[in-house]
Design an enzyme around this catalytic site. Sequence first.
Site, PDB file in Angstrom:
ATOM      1  N   ARG A  16       1.751  15.932  53.212  1.00 40.34           N
ATOM      2  CA  ARG A  16       2.059  15.392  54.550  1.00 40.34           C
ATOM      3  C   ARG A  16       3.571  15.330  54.750  1.00 40.34           C
ATOM      4  O   ARG A  16       4.345  15.685  53.838  1.00 40.34           O
ATOM      5  CB  ARG A  16       1.435  14.007  54.716  1.00 40.34           C
ATOM      6  CG  ARG A  16       2.084  12.970  53.830  1.00 40.34           C
ATOM      7  CD  ARG A  16       1.442  11.611  53.957  1.00 40.34           C
ATOM      8  NE  ARG A  16       2.369  10.582  53.517  1.00 40.34           N
ATOM      9  CZ  ARG A  16       2.012   9.345  53.182  1.00 40.34           C
ATOM     10  NH1 ARG A  16       0.749   8.985  53.241  1.00 40.34           N
ATOM     11  NH2 ARG A  16       2.923   8.463  52.810  1.00 40.34           N
ATOM     12  N   ASN A  91      10.222  17.517  46.370  1.00 37.34           N
ATOM     13  CA  ASN A  91      10.191  16.707  47.600  1.00 37.34           C
ATOM     14  C   ASN A  91       9.443  15.380  47.449  1.00 37.34           C
ATOM     15  O   ASN A  91       9.718  14.434  48.174  1.00 37.34           O
ATOM     16  CB  ASN A  91       9.535  17.545  48.707  1.00 37.34           C
ATOM     17  CG  ASN A  91       9.156  16.722  49.907  1.00 37.34           C
ATOM     18  OD1 ASN A  91      10.009  16.333  50.702  1.00 37.34           O
ATOM     19  ND2 ASN A  91       7.866  16.418  50.053  1.00 37.34           N
ATOM     20  N   SER A 143      18.551  11.709  49.768  1.00 36.61           N
ATOM     21  CA  SER A 143      18.535  10.852  50.959  1.00 36.61           C
ATOM     22  C   SER A 143      19.965  10.429  51.245  1.00 36.61           C
ATOM     23  O   SER A 143      20.781  10.274  50.333  1.00 36.61           O
ATOM     24  CB  SER A 143      17.690   9.598  50.713  1.00 36.61           C
ATOM     25  OG  SER A 143      17.931   8.658  51.744  1.00 36.61           O
ATOM     26  N   TYR A 156      15.702   2.367  45.649  1.00 40.32           N
ATOM     27  CA  TYR A 156      15.544   3.674  46.313  1.00 40.32           C
ATOM     28  C   TYR A 156      16.888   4.418  46.339  1.00 40.32           C
ATOM     29  O   TYR A 156      16.964   5.599  45.982  1.00 40.32           O
ATOM     30  CB  TYR A 156      15.023   3.465  47.733  1.00 40.32           C
ATOM     31  CG  TYR A 156      14.779   4.751  48.502  1.00 40.32           C
ATOM     32  CD1 TYR A 156      13.648   5.530  48.245  1.00 40.32           C
ATOM     33  CD2 TYR A 156      15.674   5.184  49.480  1.00 40.32           C
ATOM     34  CE1 TYR A 156      13.423   6.712  48.958  1.00 40.32           C
ATOM     35  CE2 TYR A 156      15.457   6.357  50.192  1.00 40.32           C
ATOM     36  CZ  TYR A 156      14.320   7.114  49.928  1.00 40.32           C
ATOM     37  OH  TYR A 156      14.103   8.283  50.625  1.00 40.32           O
ATOM     38  N   ILE A 189      13.817  10.222  59.331  1.00 41.66           N
ATOM     39  CA  ILE A 189      12.904  11.278  59.765  1.00 41.66           C
ATOM     40  C   ILE A 189      11.527  10.682  60.057  1.00 41.66           C
ATOM     41  O   ILE A 189      11.052   9.806  59.313  1.00 41.66           O
ATOM     42  CB  ILE A 189      12.778  12.371  58.658  1.00 41.66           C
ATOM     43  CG1 ILE A 189      14.172  12.859  58.201  1.00 41.66           C
ATOM     44  CG2 ILE A 189      11.921  13.548  59.129  1.00 41.66           C
ATOM     45  CD1 ILE A 189      15.024  13.514  59.268  1.00 41.66           C
TER      46      ILE A 189
HETATM   47  P1  NAD Z   1       5.707  10.779  52.962  1.00 41.53           P
HETATM   48  O1  NAD Z   1       5.411   9.441  52.409  1.00 41.53           O
HETATM   49  O2  NAD Z   1       5.204  11.141  54.304  1.00 41.53           O
HETATM   50  O3  NAD Z   1       5.262  11.928  51.926  1.00 41.53           O
HETATM   51  C1  NAD Z   1       5.482  11.802  50.538  1.00 41.53           C
HETATM   52  C2  NAD Z   1       4.709  12.863  49.810  1.00 41.53           C
HETATM   53  O4  NAD Z   1       4.924  12.684  48.394  1.00 41.53           O
HETATM   54  C3  NAD Z   1       3.188  12.781  50.038  1.00 41.53           C
HETATM   55  O5  NAD Z   1       2.657  14.089  50.094  1.00 41.53           O
HETATM   56  C4  NAD Z   1       2.700  12.073  48.773  1.00 41.53           C
HETATM   57  O6  NAD Z   1       1.336  12.383  48.467  1.00 41.53           O
HETATM   58  C5  NAD Z   1       3.646  12.656  47.744  1.00 41.53           C
HETATM   59  N1  NAD Z   1       3.733  11.871  46.525  1.00 41.53           N
HETATM   60  C6  NAD Z   1       4.040  10.541  46.399  1.00 41.53           C
HETATM   61  N2  NAD Z   1       3.980  10.189  45.113  1.00 41.53           N
HETATM   62  C7  NAD Z   1       3.668  11.294  44.405  1.00 41.53           C
HETATM   63  C8  NAD Z   1       3.465  11.569  43.030  1.00 41.53           C
HETATM   64  N3  NAD Z   1       3.592  10.603  42.112  1.00 41.53           N
HETATM   65  N4  NAD Z   1       3.143  12.837  42.641  1.00 41.53           N
HETATM   66  C9  NAD Z   1       3.000  13.827  43.577  1.00 41.53           C
HETATM   67  N5  NAD Z   1       3.171  13.612  44.900  1.00 41.53           N
HETATM   68  C10 NAD Z   1       3.506  12.358  45.293  1.00 41.53           C
HETATM   69  O7  NAD Z   1       7.315  10.875  52.913  1.00 41.53           O
HETATM   70  P2  NAD Z   1       8.353  11.896  53.588  1.00 41.53           P
HETATM   71  O8  NAD Z   1       9.089  11.128  54.611  1.00 41.53           O
HETATM   72  O9  NAD Z   1       7.717  13.172  53.946  1.00 41.53           O
HETATM   73  O10 NAD Z   1       9.348  12.080  52.336  1.00 41.53           O
HETATM   74  C11 NAD Z   1       9.506  13.282  51.608  1.00 41.53           C
HETATM   75  C12 NAD Z   1      10.791  13.178  50.806  1.00 41.53           C
HETATM   76  O11 NAD Z   1      11.897  13.003  51.709  1.00 41.53           O
HETATM   77  C13 NAD Z   1      10.838  11.977  49.863  1.00 41.53           C
HETATM   78  O12 NAD Z   1      11.473  12.350  48.657  1.00 41.53           O
HETATM   79  C14 NAD Z   1      11.688  10.975  50.609  1.00 41.53           C
HETATM   80  O13 NAD Z   1      12.320  10.059  49.764  1.00 41.53           O
HETATM   81  C15 NAD Z   1      12.670  11.904  51.290  1.00 41.53           C
HETATM   82  N6  NAD Z   1      13.334  11.285  52.448  1.00 41.53           N
HETATM   83  C16 NAD Z   1      12.619  10.948  53.566  1.00 41.53           C
HETATM   84  C17 NAD Z   1      13.293  10.369  54.631  1.00 41.53           C
HETATM   85  C18 NAD Z   1      12.592   9.950  55.886  1.00 41.53           C
HETATM   86  O14 NAD Z   1      13.267   9.393  56.765  1.00 41.53           O
HETATM   87  N7  NAD Z   1      11.291  10.215  56.042  1.00 41.53           N
HETATM   88  C19 NAD Z   1      14.679  10.131  54.558  1.00 41.53           C
HETATM   89  C20 NAD Z   1      15.359  10.498  53.411  1.00 41.53           C
HETATM   90  C21 NAD Z   1      14.681  11.087  52.356  1.00 41.53           C
END
Ligand code: NAD
Length: 248
Positions: A16, A91, A143, A156, A189
């Site tokens: 996702r 990711n 991030s 984090y 995001i």
């Molecule tokens: P999300 O929570 O929508 O998706 C996270 C994904 O990681 C999911 O598919 C989940 O199943 C998977 N996951 C979690 N734990 C896991 C594990 N132990 N093994 C395998 N898969 C695992 O989050 P997102 O917003 O899509 O984030 C993706 C990346 O982007 C992350 O590393 C997050 O820290 C980074 N990020 C996101 C944002 C934001 O604003 N959304 C900002 C900065 C960084």
Amino acid sequence: MKLLQYKHILITGSSRGIGAAIATLFASHGAILYLNSTNLDALTNLRKQIVETYGCECYILPFDVSSANEVKAGFKKLFTLTKKLDVLINNAGILDDALLGMITPAQIQQTFAINTFSIIYCSQYASRLMQRSGQGSIINIASIIGSVGNKGQAVYGGSKAAVIGITQSLAKELAHHQIRVNAIAPGFIDTQMTQQLPDDKYQQRLDSIAMGHIGQPEDIANSALFLASDMAKYVTGQVIGVDGGMLI
Ligand code: NAD
């Protein structure tokens, strides 16, 4: 123009959010995909959607990236499917905020295991495969909080600052194999990760964005496409901020 034709690409945490957006964009560019997360149902659905839409080869590899043993088994499975890996996107990640006094040891362990240690585990196996073909691209999702920090985000932010250090170290270590290692530092995001935030924190983050609006997972996917493709064949050791001006 298809930028990733026949490239074998593993994306962790791709059931996702940002990972799924990267998978979808990469499928449209001709990639052969290996999708990972711990959510088998969501992975199965995404695979079905991608195969129906793009007719590409797409495999699912459910494993927990925080477990060294599961990563090893996951890569063993990958090796039965392909002897080649062109791109690894690290990711998978979690967000679990707490003010200093409330942080528990379990929270520290889990966050660092998923957000940080996993990157070293996966990069170890991926880089061995990449060395066989004398090229590769590793993209780590860091991030903005890893550079500037935030109240309630010591764990984090620490886990993501480490991602930047890992990226720059591996870039130096793997450059002579023509393996590039870069990071993307997203700002705020629109995914389930940010949708779970309390209203006041959500608004606070929105207010800090110079461009005045939240980013979309596709904004991150576009930068990942650049770094994964030959368009970036001379780019390594970089951290690309995709944050609508949160840092300016
Ligand atoms: P999300 O929570 O929508 O998706 C996270 C994904 O990681 C999911 O598919 C989940 O199943 C998977 N996951 C979690 N734990 C896991 C594990 N132990 N093994 C395998 N898969 C695992 O989050 P997102 O917003 O899509 O984030 C993706 C990346 O982007 C992350 O590393 C997050 O820290 C980074 N990020 C996101 C944002 C934001 O604003 N959304 C900002 C900065 C960084």
